[in-house]
Design an enzyme around this catalytic site. Sequence first.
Site, mmCIF file in Angstrom:
data_model
loop_
_atom_site.group_PDB
_atom_site.id
_atom_site.type_symbol
_atom_site.label_atom_id
_atom_site.label_comp_id
_atom_site.label_asym_id
_atom_site.label_seq_id
_atom_site.Cartn_x
_atom_site.Cartn_y
_atom_site.Cartn_z
ATOM 1 C CG HIS A 1 -3.854 -1.603 -1.627
ATOM 2 N ND1 HIS A 1 -4.940 -2.381 -1.978
ATOM 3 C CD2 HIS A 1 -4.283 -0.818 -0.595
ATOM 4 C CE1 HIS A 1 -5.961 -2.096 -1.190
ATOM 5 N NE2 HIS A 1 -5.597 -1.143 -0.346
ATOM 6 C CG ASP B 1 -6.327 -3.156 3.130
ATOM 7 O OD1 ASP B 1 -5.281 -2.902 3.742
ATOM 8 O OD2 ASP B 1 -6.918 -2.324 2.419
ATOM 9 N N GLY C 1 -2.969 -4.286 8.937
ATOM 10 C CA GLY C 1 -2.230 -4.920 10.030
ATOM 11 C C GLY C 1 -1.509 -6.198 9.626
ATOM 12 C CB SER D 1 -0.902 0.008 1.241
ATOM 13 O OG SER D 1 -1.487 1.284 1.357
ATOM 14 C CG PHE E 1 -5.824 6.356 10.310
ATOM 15 C CD1 PHE E 1 -5.181 7.584 10.200
ATOM 16 C CD2 PHE E 1 -7.178 6.340 10.623
ATOM 17 C CE1 PHE E 1 -5.867 8.774 10.416
ATOM 18 C CE2 PHE E 1 -7.879 7.525 10.830
ATOM 19 C CZ PHE E 1 -7.223 8.749 10.728
ATOM 20 C CB SER E 2 -1.102 2.551 6.907
ATOM 21 O OG SER E 2 -0.534 3.813 6.860
ATOM 22 N N GLY F 1 1.080 -2.354 4.181
ATOM 23 C CA GLY F 1 1.516 -0.957 4.169
ATOM 24 C C GLY F 1 2.769 -0.759 4.981
ATOM 25 C CB SER F 2 3.314 0.325 8.492
ATOM 26 O OG SER F 2 2.032 -0.058 8.778
ATOM 27 C CG ASP G 1 -5.124 2.215 1.007
ATOM 28 O OD1 ASP G 1 -6.099 1.448 0.868
ATOM 29 O OD2 ASP G 1 -4.035 1.854 1.493
ATOM 30 C CG HIS H 1 -9.278 -0.064 -0.505
ATOM 31 N ND1 HIS H 1 -8.679 -0.307 0.719
ATOM 32 C CD2 HIS H 1 -10.611 -0.118 -0.279
ATOM 33 C CE1 HIS H 1 -9.607 -0.502 1.632
ATOM 34 N NE2 HIS H 1 -10.800 -0.380 1.042
HETATM 35 C C1 DX5 Z 1 -6.518 1.319 5.573
HETATM 36 C C2 DX5 Z 1 -5.994 0.953 4.214
HETATM 37 C C3 DX5 Z 1 -4.885 -0.041 4.226
HETATM 38 C C4 DX5 Z 1 -3.661 0.389 4.938
HETATM 39 C C5 DX5 Z 1 -2.737 -0.784 5.133
HETATM 40 O O1 DX5 Z 1 -7.606 2.130 5.406
HETATM 41 O O2 DX5 Z 1 -7.027 0.424 3.431
HETATM 42 O O3 DX5 Z 1 -4.590 -0.420 2.890
HETATM 43 O O4 DX5 Z 1 -3.001 1.425 4.260
HETATM 44 O O5 DX5 Z 1 -1.686 -0.395 5.952
HETATM 45 P P1 DX5 Z 1 -1.057 -1.350 7.076
HETATM 46 O O6 DX5 Z 1 -0.533 -2.541 6.381
HETATM 47 O O7 DX5 Z 1 -0.005 -0.482 7.708
HETATM 48 O O8 DX5 Z 1 -2.180 -1.701 8.028
HETATM 49 ZN ZN ZN Z 2 -6.528 -0.468 1.410
#
Ligand code: DX5
Ligand code: ZN
Length: 220
Positions: free
Chosen positions: A47, A193, A195, A22, A161-162, A215-216, A49, A80
């Site tokens: 991905h 998607d 965590g 992401s 949020f990620s 993401g992170s 967002d 997304h």
């Molecule tokens: C949350 C997003 C995710 C997020 C994933 O609203 O849809 O795609 O960016 O990030 P992580 O992997 O850090 O949870």
């Molecule tokens: Zn997403």
Amino acid sequence: MWFSKSSRNQAGDDIFSKIAPSIFACDFTDILNSIKKAEISGCKYLHLDIMDGHFVPNISFGPKISSEILDKTILLGDVHLMIENPLFFLDMFNHKNVQFITVHFESFVEEEKKLIDIIDKIHSLGKKAGVSIKPATDIKILIHYLELFDLVLVMTVEPGFSGQKMIEPALDKIDKLQDIRRSKSYSYMIEADGGINFENARSLIKRGADLLVMGSAFFK
Ligand code: DX5
Ligand code: ZN
């Protein structure tokens, strides 16, 4: 290589083809290197967002930036949409590299006509249609429509949020989607998607997920 050998071994060498990084979680001042990382790791999808500040309490980026990102990569776009009124915006995500456009079931207040219009519109753009549900939304509401979708995205954190911790009970939806897919011979892909990291990724795949948004854990 930018990733450690141990993260590769922990997760398995093939795992990167199932990870859709992401880009929202990357350092945007260094975005080209982030895109490169995703490419050299063996990922197939990127991905994107899209958050509007209404459907979710955060704002990310829109169609212009998405197109510019996709112009810089060979990866396929996994869009997304965490926005209200997604039907209105679908045309704007018609970039040639976009493979999936996913809308939230909650975002069109569960109107069947809109749902069909959205799927038709995404398909008319030559894209695959995805549907997503938030952690608190029961999978049951999707049952009659699952056959129509190419992808079902299970949110394993609250969208917006990620960097959040995975909500474990949401994983039961992956099991259910896998059971339904097998018993009815449906062909949708299952994506998870939120965590996801190199420690829990493989167990999600075992449960039936085909694509994992990261993401992170991927960029940080
Ligand atoms: C949350 C997003 C995710 C997020 C994933 O609203 O849809 O795609 O960016 O990030 P992580 O992997 O850090 O949870
Ligand atoms: Zn997403």
